[in-house]
Design a protein around this motif. Structure first.
Motif, PDB file in Angstrom:
ATOM      1  N   ASP A  55      35.259  -1.808  18.623  1.00  0.00           N
ATOM      2  CA  ASP A  55      35.332  -0.416  19.123  1.00  0.00           C
ATOM      3  C   ASP A  55      34.614   0.540  18.171  1.00  0.00           C
ATOM      4  OD1 ASP A  55      36.755  -1.222  21.260  1.00  0.00           O
ATOM      5  OD2 ASP A  55      38.685  -0.384  20.625  1.00  0.00           O
TER       6      ASP A  55
ATOM      7  N   ASN B 198      33.505  -8.889  17.826  1.00  0.00           N
ATOM      8  CA  ASN B 198      34.880  -8.852  18.369  1.00  0.00           C
ATOM      9  C   ASN B 198      35.647 -10.110  17.985  1.00  0.00           C
ATOM     10  OD1 ASN B 198      35.083  -6.443  19.731  1.00  0.00           O
ATOM     11  ND2 ASN B 198      34.368  -7.253  21.689  1.00  0.00           N
TER      12      ASN B 198
ATOM     13  N   ASP C  99      21.504  -2.605  26.060  1.00  0.00           N
ATOM     14  CA  ASP C  99      22.609  -3.568  25.896  1.00  0.00           C
ATOM     15  C   ASP C  99      22.569  -4.099  24.459  1.00  0.00           C
ATOM     16  OD1 ASP C  99      24.280  -5.736  27.995  1.00  0.00           O
ATOM     17  OD2 ASP C  99      23.967  -6.244  25.889  1.00  0.00           O
ATOM     18  N   LEU C 100      23.716  -3.992  23.780  1.00  0.00           N
ATOM     19  CA  LEU C 100      23.751  -4.461  22.385  1.00  0.00           C
ATOM     20  C   LEU C 100      23.592  -5.986  22.357  1.00  0.00           C
ATOM     21  CD1 LEU C 100      26.671  -2.259  20.977  1.00  0.00           C
ATOM     22  CD2 LEU C 100      24.219  -1.753  21.063  1.00  0.00           C
ATOM     23  N   ASP C 101      22.920  -6.448  21.333  1.00  0.00           N
ATOM     24  CA  ASP C 101      22.687  -7.894  21.217  1.00  0.00           C
ATOM     25  C   ASP C 101      23.804  -8.529  20.391  1.00  0.00           C
ATOM     26  OD1 ASP C 101      20.280  -7.570  22.594  1.00  0.00           O
ATOM     27  OD2 ASP C 101      19.193  -7.078  20.731  1.00  0.00           O
ATOM     28  N   ASN C 102      24.257  -9.651  20.873  1.00  0.00           N
ATOM     29  CA  ASN C 102      25.259 -10.448  20.153  1.00  0.00           C
ATOM     30  C   ASN C 102      26.439  -9.591  19.640  1.00  0.00           C
ATOM     31  OD1 ASN C 102      23.619 -12.807  20.413  1.00  0.00           O
ATOM     32  ND2 ASN C 102      22.301 -11.936  18.808  1.00  0.00           N
ATOM     33  N   PHE C 103      26.927  -8.806  20.528  1.00  0.00           N
ATOM     34  CA  PHE C 103      28.059  -7.951  20.158  1.00  0.00           C
ATOM     35  C   PHE C 103      29.370  -8.755  20.142  1.00  0.00           C
ATOM     36  CE2 PHE C 103      31.482  -5.109  21.833  1.00  0.00           C
ATOM     37  CZ  PHE C 103      31.620  -4.331  20.698  1.00  0.00           C
ATOM     38  N   LYS C 104      29.460  -9.693  21.055  1.00  0.00           N
ATOM     39  CA  LYS C 104      30.709 -10.450  21.225  1.00  0.00           C
ATOM     40  C   LYS C 104      31.211 -11.083  19.921  1.00  0.00           C
ATOM     41  CE  LYS C 104      32.568 -13.820  24.529  1.00  0.00           C
ATOM     42  NZ  LYS C 104      33.067 -14.774  23.548  1.00  0.00           N
TER      43      LYS C 104
ATOM     44  N   HIS D  14      38.921  -6.639  18.239  1.00  0.00           N
ATOM     45  CA  HIS D  14      38.456  -5.608  19.184  1.00  0.00           C
ATOM     46  C   HIS D  14      38.316  -4.228  18.540  1.00  0.00           C
ATOM     47  CE1 HIS D  14      37.775  -6.615  23.346  1.00  0.00           C
ATOM     48  NE2 HIS D  14      37.977  -5.348  23.666  1.00  0.00           N
TER      49      HIS D  14
ATOM     50  N   GLY E  62      31.360  -2.065  28.824  1.00  0.00           N
ATOM     51  CA  GLY E  62      31.240  -3.029  27.732  1.00  0.00           C
ATOM     52  C   GLY E  62      30.335  -2.528  26.621  1.00  0.00           C
ATOM     53  N   ASP E  63      29.296  -3.299  26.308  1.00  0.00           N
ATOM     54  CA  ASP E  63      28.357  -2.868  25.259  1.00  0.00           C
ATOM     55  C   ASP E  63      27.050  -2.381  25.877  1.00  0.00           C
ATOM     56  OD1 ASP E  63      27.444  -5.263  26.177  1.00  0.00           O
ATOM     57  OD2 ASP E  63      27.073  -6.151  24.200  1.00  0.00           O
TER      58      ASP E  63
ATOM     59  N   ARG F 273      28.060   5.705  28.890  1.00  0.00           N
ATOM     60  CA  ARG F 273      28.480   4.311  28.665  1.00  0.00           C
ATOM     61  C   ARG F 273      28.618   3.666  30.033  1.00  0.00           C
ATOM     62  NH1 ARG F 273      33.920   1.809  26.033  1.00  0.00           N
ATOM     63  NH2 ARG F 273      33.161  -0.320  25.832  1.00  0.00           N
TER      64      ARG F 273
ATOM     65  N   ARG G 274      15.565 -10.725  22.714  1.00  0.00           N
ATOM     66  CA  ARG G 274      16.354  -9.545  22.317  1.00  0.00           C
ATOM     67  C   ARG G 274      15.597  -8.593  21.371  1.00  0.00           C
ATOM     68  NH1 ARG G 274      19.808 -13.691  23.169  1.00  0.00           N
ATOM     69  NH2 ARG G 274      21.663 -13.234  24.432  1.00  0.00           N
TER      70      ARG G 274
ATOM     71  N   LYS H  50      16.200  -9.644  26.946  1.00  0.00           N
ATOM     72  CA  LYS H  50      17.200 -10.627  26.467  1.00  0.00           C
ATOM     73  C   LYS H  50      16.582 -12.024  26.522  1.00  0.00           C
ATOM     74  CE  LYS H  50      21.174  -8.191  26.055  1.00  0.00           C
ATOM     75  NZ  LYS H  50      21.838  -7.979  24.807  1.00  0.00           N
TER      76      LYS H  50
HETATM   77  N1  LIG Z   1      35.565  -3.958  21.162  1.00  0.00           N
HETATM   78  C1  LIG Z   1      35.244  -3.843  22.438  1.00  0.00           C
HETATM   79  N2  LIG Z   1      34.634  -4.818  23.074  1.00  0.00           N
HETATM   80  C2  LIG Z   1      34.317  -4.681  24.366  1.00  0.00           C
HETATM   81  C3  LIG Z   1      34.640  -3.511  25.079  1.00  0.00           C
HETATM   82  N3  LIG Z   1      34.192  -3.676  26.343  1.00  0.00           N
HETATM   83  C4  LIG Z   1      33.626  -4.889  26.434  1.00  0.00           C
HETATM   84  N4  LIG Z   1      33.690  -5.501  25.222  1.00  0.00           N
HETATM   85  C5  LIG Z   1      33.194  -6.822  24.858  1.00  0.00           C
HETATM   86  O1  LIG Z   1      31.781  -6.720  24.730  1.00  0.00           O
HETATM   87  C6  LIG Z   1      31.247  -7.994  24.924  1.00  0.00           C
HETATM   88  C7  LIG Z   1      29.988  -7.830  25.771  1.00  0.00           C
HETATM   89  O2  LIG Z   1      29.558  -9.059  26.178  1.00  0.00           O
HETATM   90  P1  LIG Z   1      28.060  -9.490  26.184  1.00  0.00           P
HETATM   91  O3  LIG Z   1      27.145  -8.349  26.309  1.00  0.00           O
HETATM   92  O4  LIG Z   1      27.934 -10.550  27.255  1.00  0.00           O
HETATM   93  O5  LIG Z   1      27.944 -10.180  24.793  1.00  0.00           O
HETATM   94  P2  LIG Z   1      26.847 -10.114  23.676  1.00  0.00           P
HETATM   95  O6  LIG Z   1      27.414 -10.886  22.570  1.00  0.00           O
HETATM   96  O7  LIG Z   1      26.443  -8.744  23.387  1.00  0.00           O
HETATM   97  O8  LIG Z   1      25.636 -10.912  24.292  1.00  0.00           O
HETATM   98  P3  LIG Z   1      24.203 -10.438  24.685  1.00  0.00           P
HETATM   99  O9  LIG Z   1      24.357  -9.148  25.405  1.00  0.00           O
HETATM  100  O10 LIG Z   1      23.659 -11.501  25.570  1.00  0.00           O
HETATM  101  O11 LIG Z   1      23.423 -10.304  23.428  1.00  0.00           O
HETATM  102  C8  LIG Z   1      32.378  -8.837  25.529  1.00  0.00           C
HETATM  103  O12 LIG Z   1      32.876  -9.728  24.553  1.00  0.00           O
HETATM  104  C9  LIG Z   1      33.450  -7.844  25.891  1.00  0.00           C
HETATM  105  O13 LIG Z   1      34.765  -8.391  25.739  1.00  0.00           O
HETATM  106  C10 LIG Z   1      35.316  -2.503  24.379  1.00  0.00           C
HETATM  107  O14 LIG Z   1      35.635  -1.433  24.916  1.00  0.00           O
HETATM  108  N5  LIG Z   1      35.596  -2.689  23.067  1.00  0.00           N
END
Ligand SMILES: Nc1nc2c(ncn2[C@@H]2O[C@H](COP(=O)(O)OP(=O)(O)OP(=O)(O)O)[C@@H](O)[C@H]2O)c(=O)[nH]1
Length: 405
Positions: free
Chosen positions: A281, A272, A264-269, A277, A306-307, A303, A395, A391
């Protein structure tokens, strides 16, 4: 006049008898013959314009009457036979013309193969389908088989041979054929034996070629949509389940460990949220590529959503400690690959793009599996739990699922 001479005069009635037979049928024909006989007797045999009382004078007339009937019947039979033949020939010509027109108009190829002397016929569409000029090469078994894709060759030839050997009456098989420009087309080949020798071996076969390239492309698209993630082109959760089941079955057979990694990617949100978005992507696509680069071709990178990504490693070791070391090595490689900077293009308008450097890490949970000790779902959940512990612990690290925890 002698009776026979009088009878000869009676021949003048033959056309009337013939016409009656022809247009009115046998009953009226016979009636007209008898009446003509009586008229002949009355007019042509002495004592003329009267009926003779000498019965012998009627014999030749009876003979001419019967002859008239027989000749009429034979002529009519021959005439009708000729007419029938003409109708059949016309029908044959029409059917041949219809077939020729259909063959001209059809985009499907037709082949006709004399197996005994290896000669035959390819229709114009057969050649055109593969980009060749009509009759650019002769029809032989070899000219067909040499264009078949190596991967499909065995199957195509096997069903063909089974038909020749009378193990099947007809066949239907899909294979790729090489076009003149070097590209491949998917062909649906159908064939059947037209003639067999006394031993049952086909000596003549006929069949068709249908271009199913478009259908195959559509099927592949449907498969891609059903089993692959559109963004990263990685297997989706459904295909992952399938691969994981296969990996577990293989592990049971070989006695070797496998591993499931939950990444799981860290702090991906925030990426975005800050850049949109589309930029998120780009990072997901890049992350997927990097993951693919860290494993063997036989392993699976999927996949999960999400991330989140899942990697399945197969064929580790029979020994648990060694397998753990191998899995740790790969997960370290993945963690490092994920942590390397990402160069992402941000497009503010259609022409200009700004490249930003982004850093992103990954949390990885790993669960080993062997011999169906845990179900696929449980193994995934175990790896997911291990990832959550990473996590919680801050992380960017790796944790193995431990039965005791
Ligand atoms: N750009 C993009 N974003 C996506 C996609 N699918 C899911 N997401 C976003 O990926 C994020 C995943 O959320 P989290 O894993 O809870 O957020 P995070 O910031 O990585 O937090 P941690 O995993 O706790 O480190 C959310 O904001 C989703 O909206 C996608 O296909 N494209």
């Amino acid at each position: 006049m002698a009776p026979v001479e009088g009878g000869l005069a009676f021949v003048t009635f033959y056309p009337i008898i013939l016409i009656t037979f022809y247009y009115c049928g046998s009953g009226p024909g016979i009636l007209v013959s008898v009446l003509s006989g009586l008229a002949g007797e009355y007019f042509f045999i002495p004592p003329y314009r009267a009926f003779s009382t000498d019965i012998a004078t009627y014999t030749p007339l009876a003979f001419f009457c019967v002859t008239a009937v027989l000749i009429s019947l034979v002529i009519i039979r021959l005439h009708k036979g000729t007419q029938q033949l003409e109708i059949s020939l016309e029908a044959l010509r029409e059917s041949e013309e219809r077939f020729r027109q259909a063959m001209e108009a059809s985009t499907d190829g037709l082949w006709d193969w004399n197996i005994t002397d290896d000669t035959g016929f390819f229709s114009p569409a057969y050649y055109r389908m593969l980009g060749y000029e009509v009759n650019e090469f002769p029809m032989t078994g070899h000219s067909w088989s040499e264009l078949i894709h190596p991967d499909d060759y065995q199957q195509a030839l096997t069903v063909n041979q089974e038909c020749i050997d009378n193990r099947r009456q007809s066949f239907e098989v899909e294979y790729r054929m090489k076009c003149k420009d070097g590209s491949w087309k998917w062909i649906l080949g159908r064939g059947k034996a037209l003639q067999r020798d006394a031993q049952g071996h086909a000596i003549r076969m006929i069949g068709t070629h249908v271009d199913i390239t478009e259908r195959k492309r559509n099927e592949e698209q449907v498969r891609q949509l059903a089993f692959y993630d559109l963004l990263t082109r990685l297997p989706n959760r459904r295909l992952l389940n399938d691969h994981l089941n296969q990996a577990m079955a293989a592990s049971k057979r070989s006695g070797r460990y496998g591993a499931v990694m939950f990444i799981d990617l860290d702090n991906f949100k925030p990426l975005n949220d800050t850049h949109g978005h589309d930029v998120g992507d780009l990072l997901l696509i890049e992350a997927a590529d990097r993951l693919m680069g860290c494993v063997r071709e036989t392993d699976t990178v999927a996949r999960f959503g999400g991330d989140e990504f899942v990697v399945v490693l197969i064929e580790l070791d029979v020994d648990k400690a060694k397998s753990t070391t191998e899995a740790r090595h790969v997960s370290e490689k993945i963690r490092a690959a994920m942590a390397a900077p990402y160069l992402l293009a941000i497009r503010s308008n259609k022409n200009a793009a700004t490249i930003i450097e982004h850093r992103c890490t990954a949390s990885i949970g790993v669960a080993l599996f062997i011999n169906h000790e845990a179900s696929p779902d449980d193994t995934l959940r175990n790896a997911d739990n291990a990832m959550y512990q990473v996590k919680e612990a801050g992380r960017n690290s790796i944790r193995f699922y431990d039965v005791k925890t």
